[in-house]
Design a protein around this motif. Structure first.
Motif, PDB file in Angstrom:
ATOM      1  N   THR A   1       0.856  -1.182   0.000  1.00  0.00           N
ATOM      2  CA  THR A   1       0.000   0.000   0.000  1.00  0.00           C
ATOM      3  C   THR A   1       0.892   1.232   0.000  1.00  0.00           C
ATOM      4  O   THR A   1       1.640   1.451   0.948  1.00  0.00           O
ATOM      5  N   MET A   2       0.829   2.022  -1.058  1.00  0.00           N
ATOM      6  CA  MET A   2       1.688   3.201  -1.181  1.00  0.00           C
ATOM      7  C   MET A   2       0.820   4.430  -1.433  1.00  0.00           C
ATOM      8  O   MET A   2       0.085   4.480  -2.419  1.00  0.00           O
ATOM      9  N   TYR A   3       0.904   5.393  -0.509  1.00  0.00           N
ATOM     10  CA  TYR A   3       0.077   6.595  -0.594  1.00  0.00           C
ATOM     11  C   TYR A   3       0.879   7.779  -1.117  1.00  0.00           C
ATOM     12  O   TYR A   3       1.954   8.101  -0.611  1.00  0.00           O
ATOM     13  N   PHE A   4       0.336   8.416  -2.158  1.00  0.00           N
ATOM     14  CA  PHE A   4       0.923   9.620  -2.741  1.00  0.00           C
ATOM     15  C   PHE A   4       0.019  10.803  -2.391  1.00  0.00           C
ATOM     16  O   PHE A   4      -1.160  10.798  -2.754  1.00  0.00           O
ATOM     17  N   PRO A   5       0.519  11.811  -1.698  1.00  0.00           N
ATOM     18  CA  PRO A   5      -0.333  12.943  -1.323  1.00  0.00           C
ATOM     19  C   PRO A   5      -0.787  13.747  -2.534  1.00  0.00           C
ATOM     20  O   PRO A   5      -0.168  13.694  -3.608  1.00  0.00           O
ATOM     21  N   GLY A   6      -1.885  14.510  -2.361  1.00  0.00           N
ATOM     22  CA  GLY A   6      -2.414  15.316  -3.456  1.00  0.00           C
ATOM     23  C   GLY A   6      -1.482  16.434  -3.875  1.00  0.00           C
ATOM     24  O   GLY A   6      -1.483  16.859  -5.032  1.00  0.00           O
ATOM     25  N   THR A   7      -0.682  16.923  -2.946  1.00  0.00           N
ATOM     26  CA  THR A   7       0.356  17.913  -3.243  1.00  0.00           C
ATOM     27  C   THR A   7       1.635  17.482  -2.547  1.00  0.00           C
ATOM     28  O   THR A   7       1.585  16.938  -1.440  1.00  0.00           O
ATOM     29  N   PRO A   8       2.793  17.694  -3.167  1.00  0.00           N
ATOM     30  CA  PRO A   8       4.043  17.290  -2.515  1.00  0.00           C
ATOM     31  C   PRO A   8       4.363  18.209  -1.349  1.00  0.00           C
ATOM     32  O   PRO A   8       3.916  19.359  -1.304  1.00  0.00           O
ATOM     33  N   PRO A   9       5.124  17.734  -0.370  1.00  0.00           N
ATOM     34  CA  PRO A   9       5.517  18.577   0.760  1.00  0.00           C
ATOM     35  C   PRO A   9       6.486  19.654   0.307  1.00  0.00           C
ATOM     36  O   PRO A   9       7.079  19.563  -0.775  1.00  0.00           O
TER      37      PRO A   9
END
Length: 275
Positions: free
Chosen positions: A101-109
């Motif tokens: 399970t790999m989560y990619f945020p909607g905007t990068p930090p």
């Protein structure tokens, strides 16, 4: 998303179909473990890599989910396939189901400063891969432990210790190989070219004063499954985050093979092999 959170009604692989013909777009299909070059039996001496042997697990589903925040322990929220006769004979330590399970945020930090994800930004993407024990794994586990290959012994060590031993946790590494990386008009980030088909440890950078790298894998485990969860926004370097964020819109056009390995760091743990 509500069904994933509230009850065991999610069906693995419901969002992305298995390919009905080789190379079908927006689908998945099994790939050969032999396509990945991994550490050989004498790697610590000669630094040579060789094609992996057959994988211990075989894929049965892929999901791409739109999520406001990361959701881990997905196998515990899903209707898993019933065990085969061979899988019922697996020892208690060995997970029947393996999930990435790999989560990619909607905007990068931000590139500078702490990552303050308040959860009120645009939704991100969660990539979930599902595997189950292969007939080969079931067969190997019927043999005495003295006859197990090194990578199977290493896998048991990881399963039993990765939740609490942070250095062992960080010995998991992923390999992503983009077959059409040189195709015109795709415009992939330079960082992807640099790390294409190269194993990447799921571990934080080593501290500046020295020492071992600590793992960033969020392990969820019970008697039937093991999930390794990764939060790209929180746990990956900022530069990697921005490169992966630029990659997301291009994913539907990529032909990509993915494999996971526990790194062999001692002679008795080699050669490596795809999980």
């Amino acid at each position: 998303r509500s069904r994933i959170h509230q009850s065991r009604t999610a069906v693995p692989g419901a969002s992305v179909p298995r390919a009905t013909k080789e190379g079908a777009p927006r689908s998945w299909e099994p790939s050969e473990a032999s396509g990945f070059q991994l550490r050989g039996a004498l790697y610590l001496v000669d630094k040579k890599k060789y094609a992996s042997g057959p994988a211990l697990y075989e894929p049965f589903g892929l999901d791409i989910l739109r999520c406001q925040a990361r959701v881990f322990d997905l196998p515990g929220r899903a209707i898993l396939p019933p065990p085969t006769t061979e899988e019922k004979a697996l020892p208690g330590w060995c997970p029947r189901i393996l999930t990435q399970t790999m989560y990619f945020p909607g905007t990068p930090p931000p590139l500078v400063g702490p990552n303050r994800d308040t959860g009120d930004g645009p939704p991100g993407w969660q990539v979930v891969c599902w595997w189950r024990a292969s007939p080969l794994l079931c067969e190997l586990l019927q043999k005495p432990k003295t006859e197990w290959p090194p990578h199977l012994k290493l896998w048991r060590e990881y399963v039993e210790g990765a939740e609490t031993a942070s250095v062992l946790n960080g010995s998991l590494k992923g390999v992503g190989s983009v077959a059409n990386i040189h195709q015109e008009n795709i415009g992939l980030p330079r960082l992807l070219h640099q790390f294409n088909a190269k194993p990447v440890l799921m571990a934080a950078a080593a501290p500046p004063w020295g020492g071992d790298r600590q793992g960033v894998v969020h392990v969820s485990r019970n008697e039937d499954y093991l999930e390794f969860g990764l939060d790209v926004g929180a746990d990956f370097a900022a530069t990697s985050n921005h490169a992966l964020f630029r990659l997301l819109p291009k994913l539907p056009r990529l032909v990509m093979d993915i494999a996971w390995i526990v790194e062999g760091r001692a002679p008795e743990s080699l050669p490596e092999n795809v999980l």
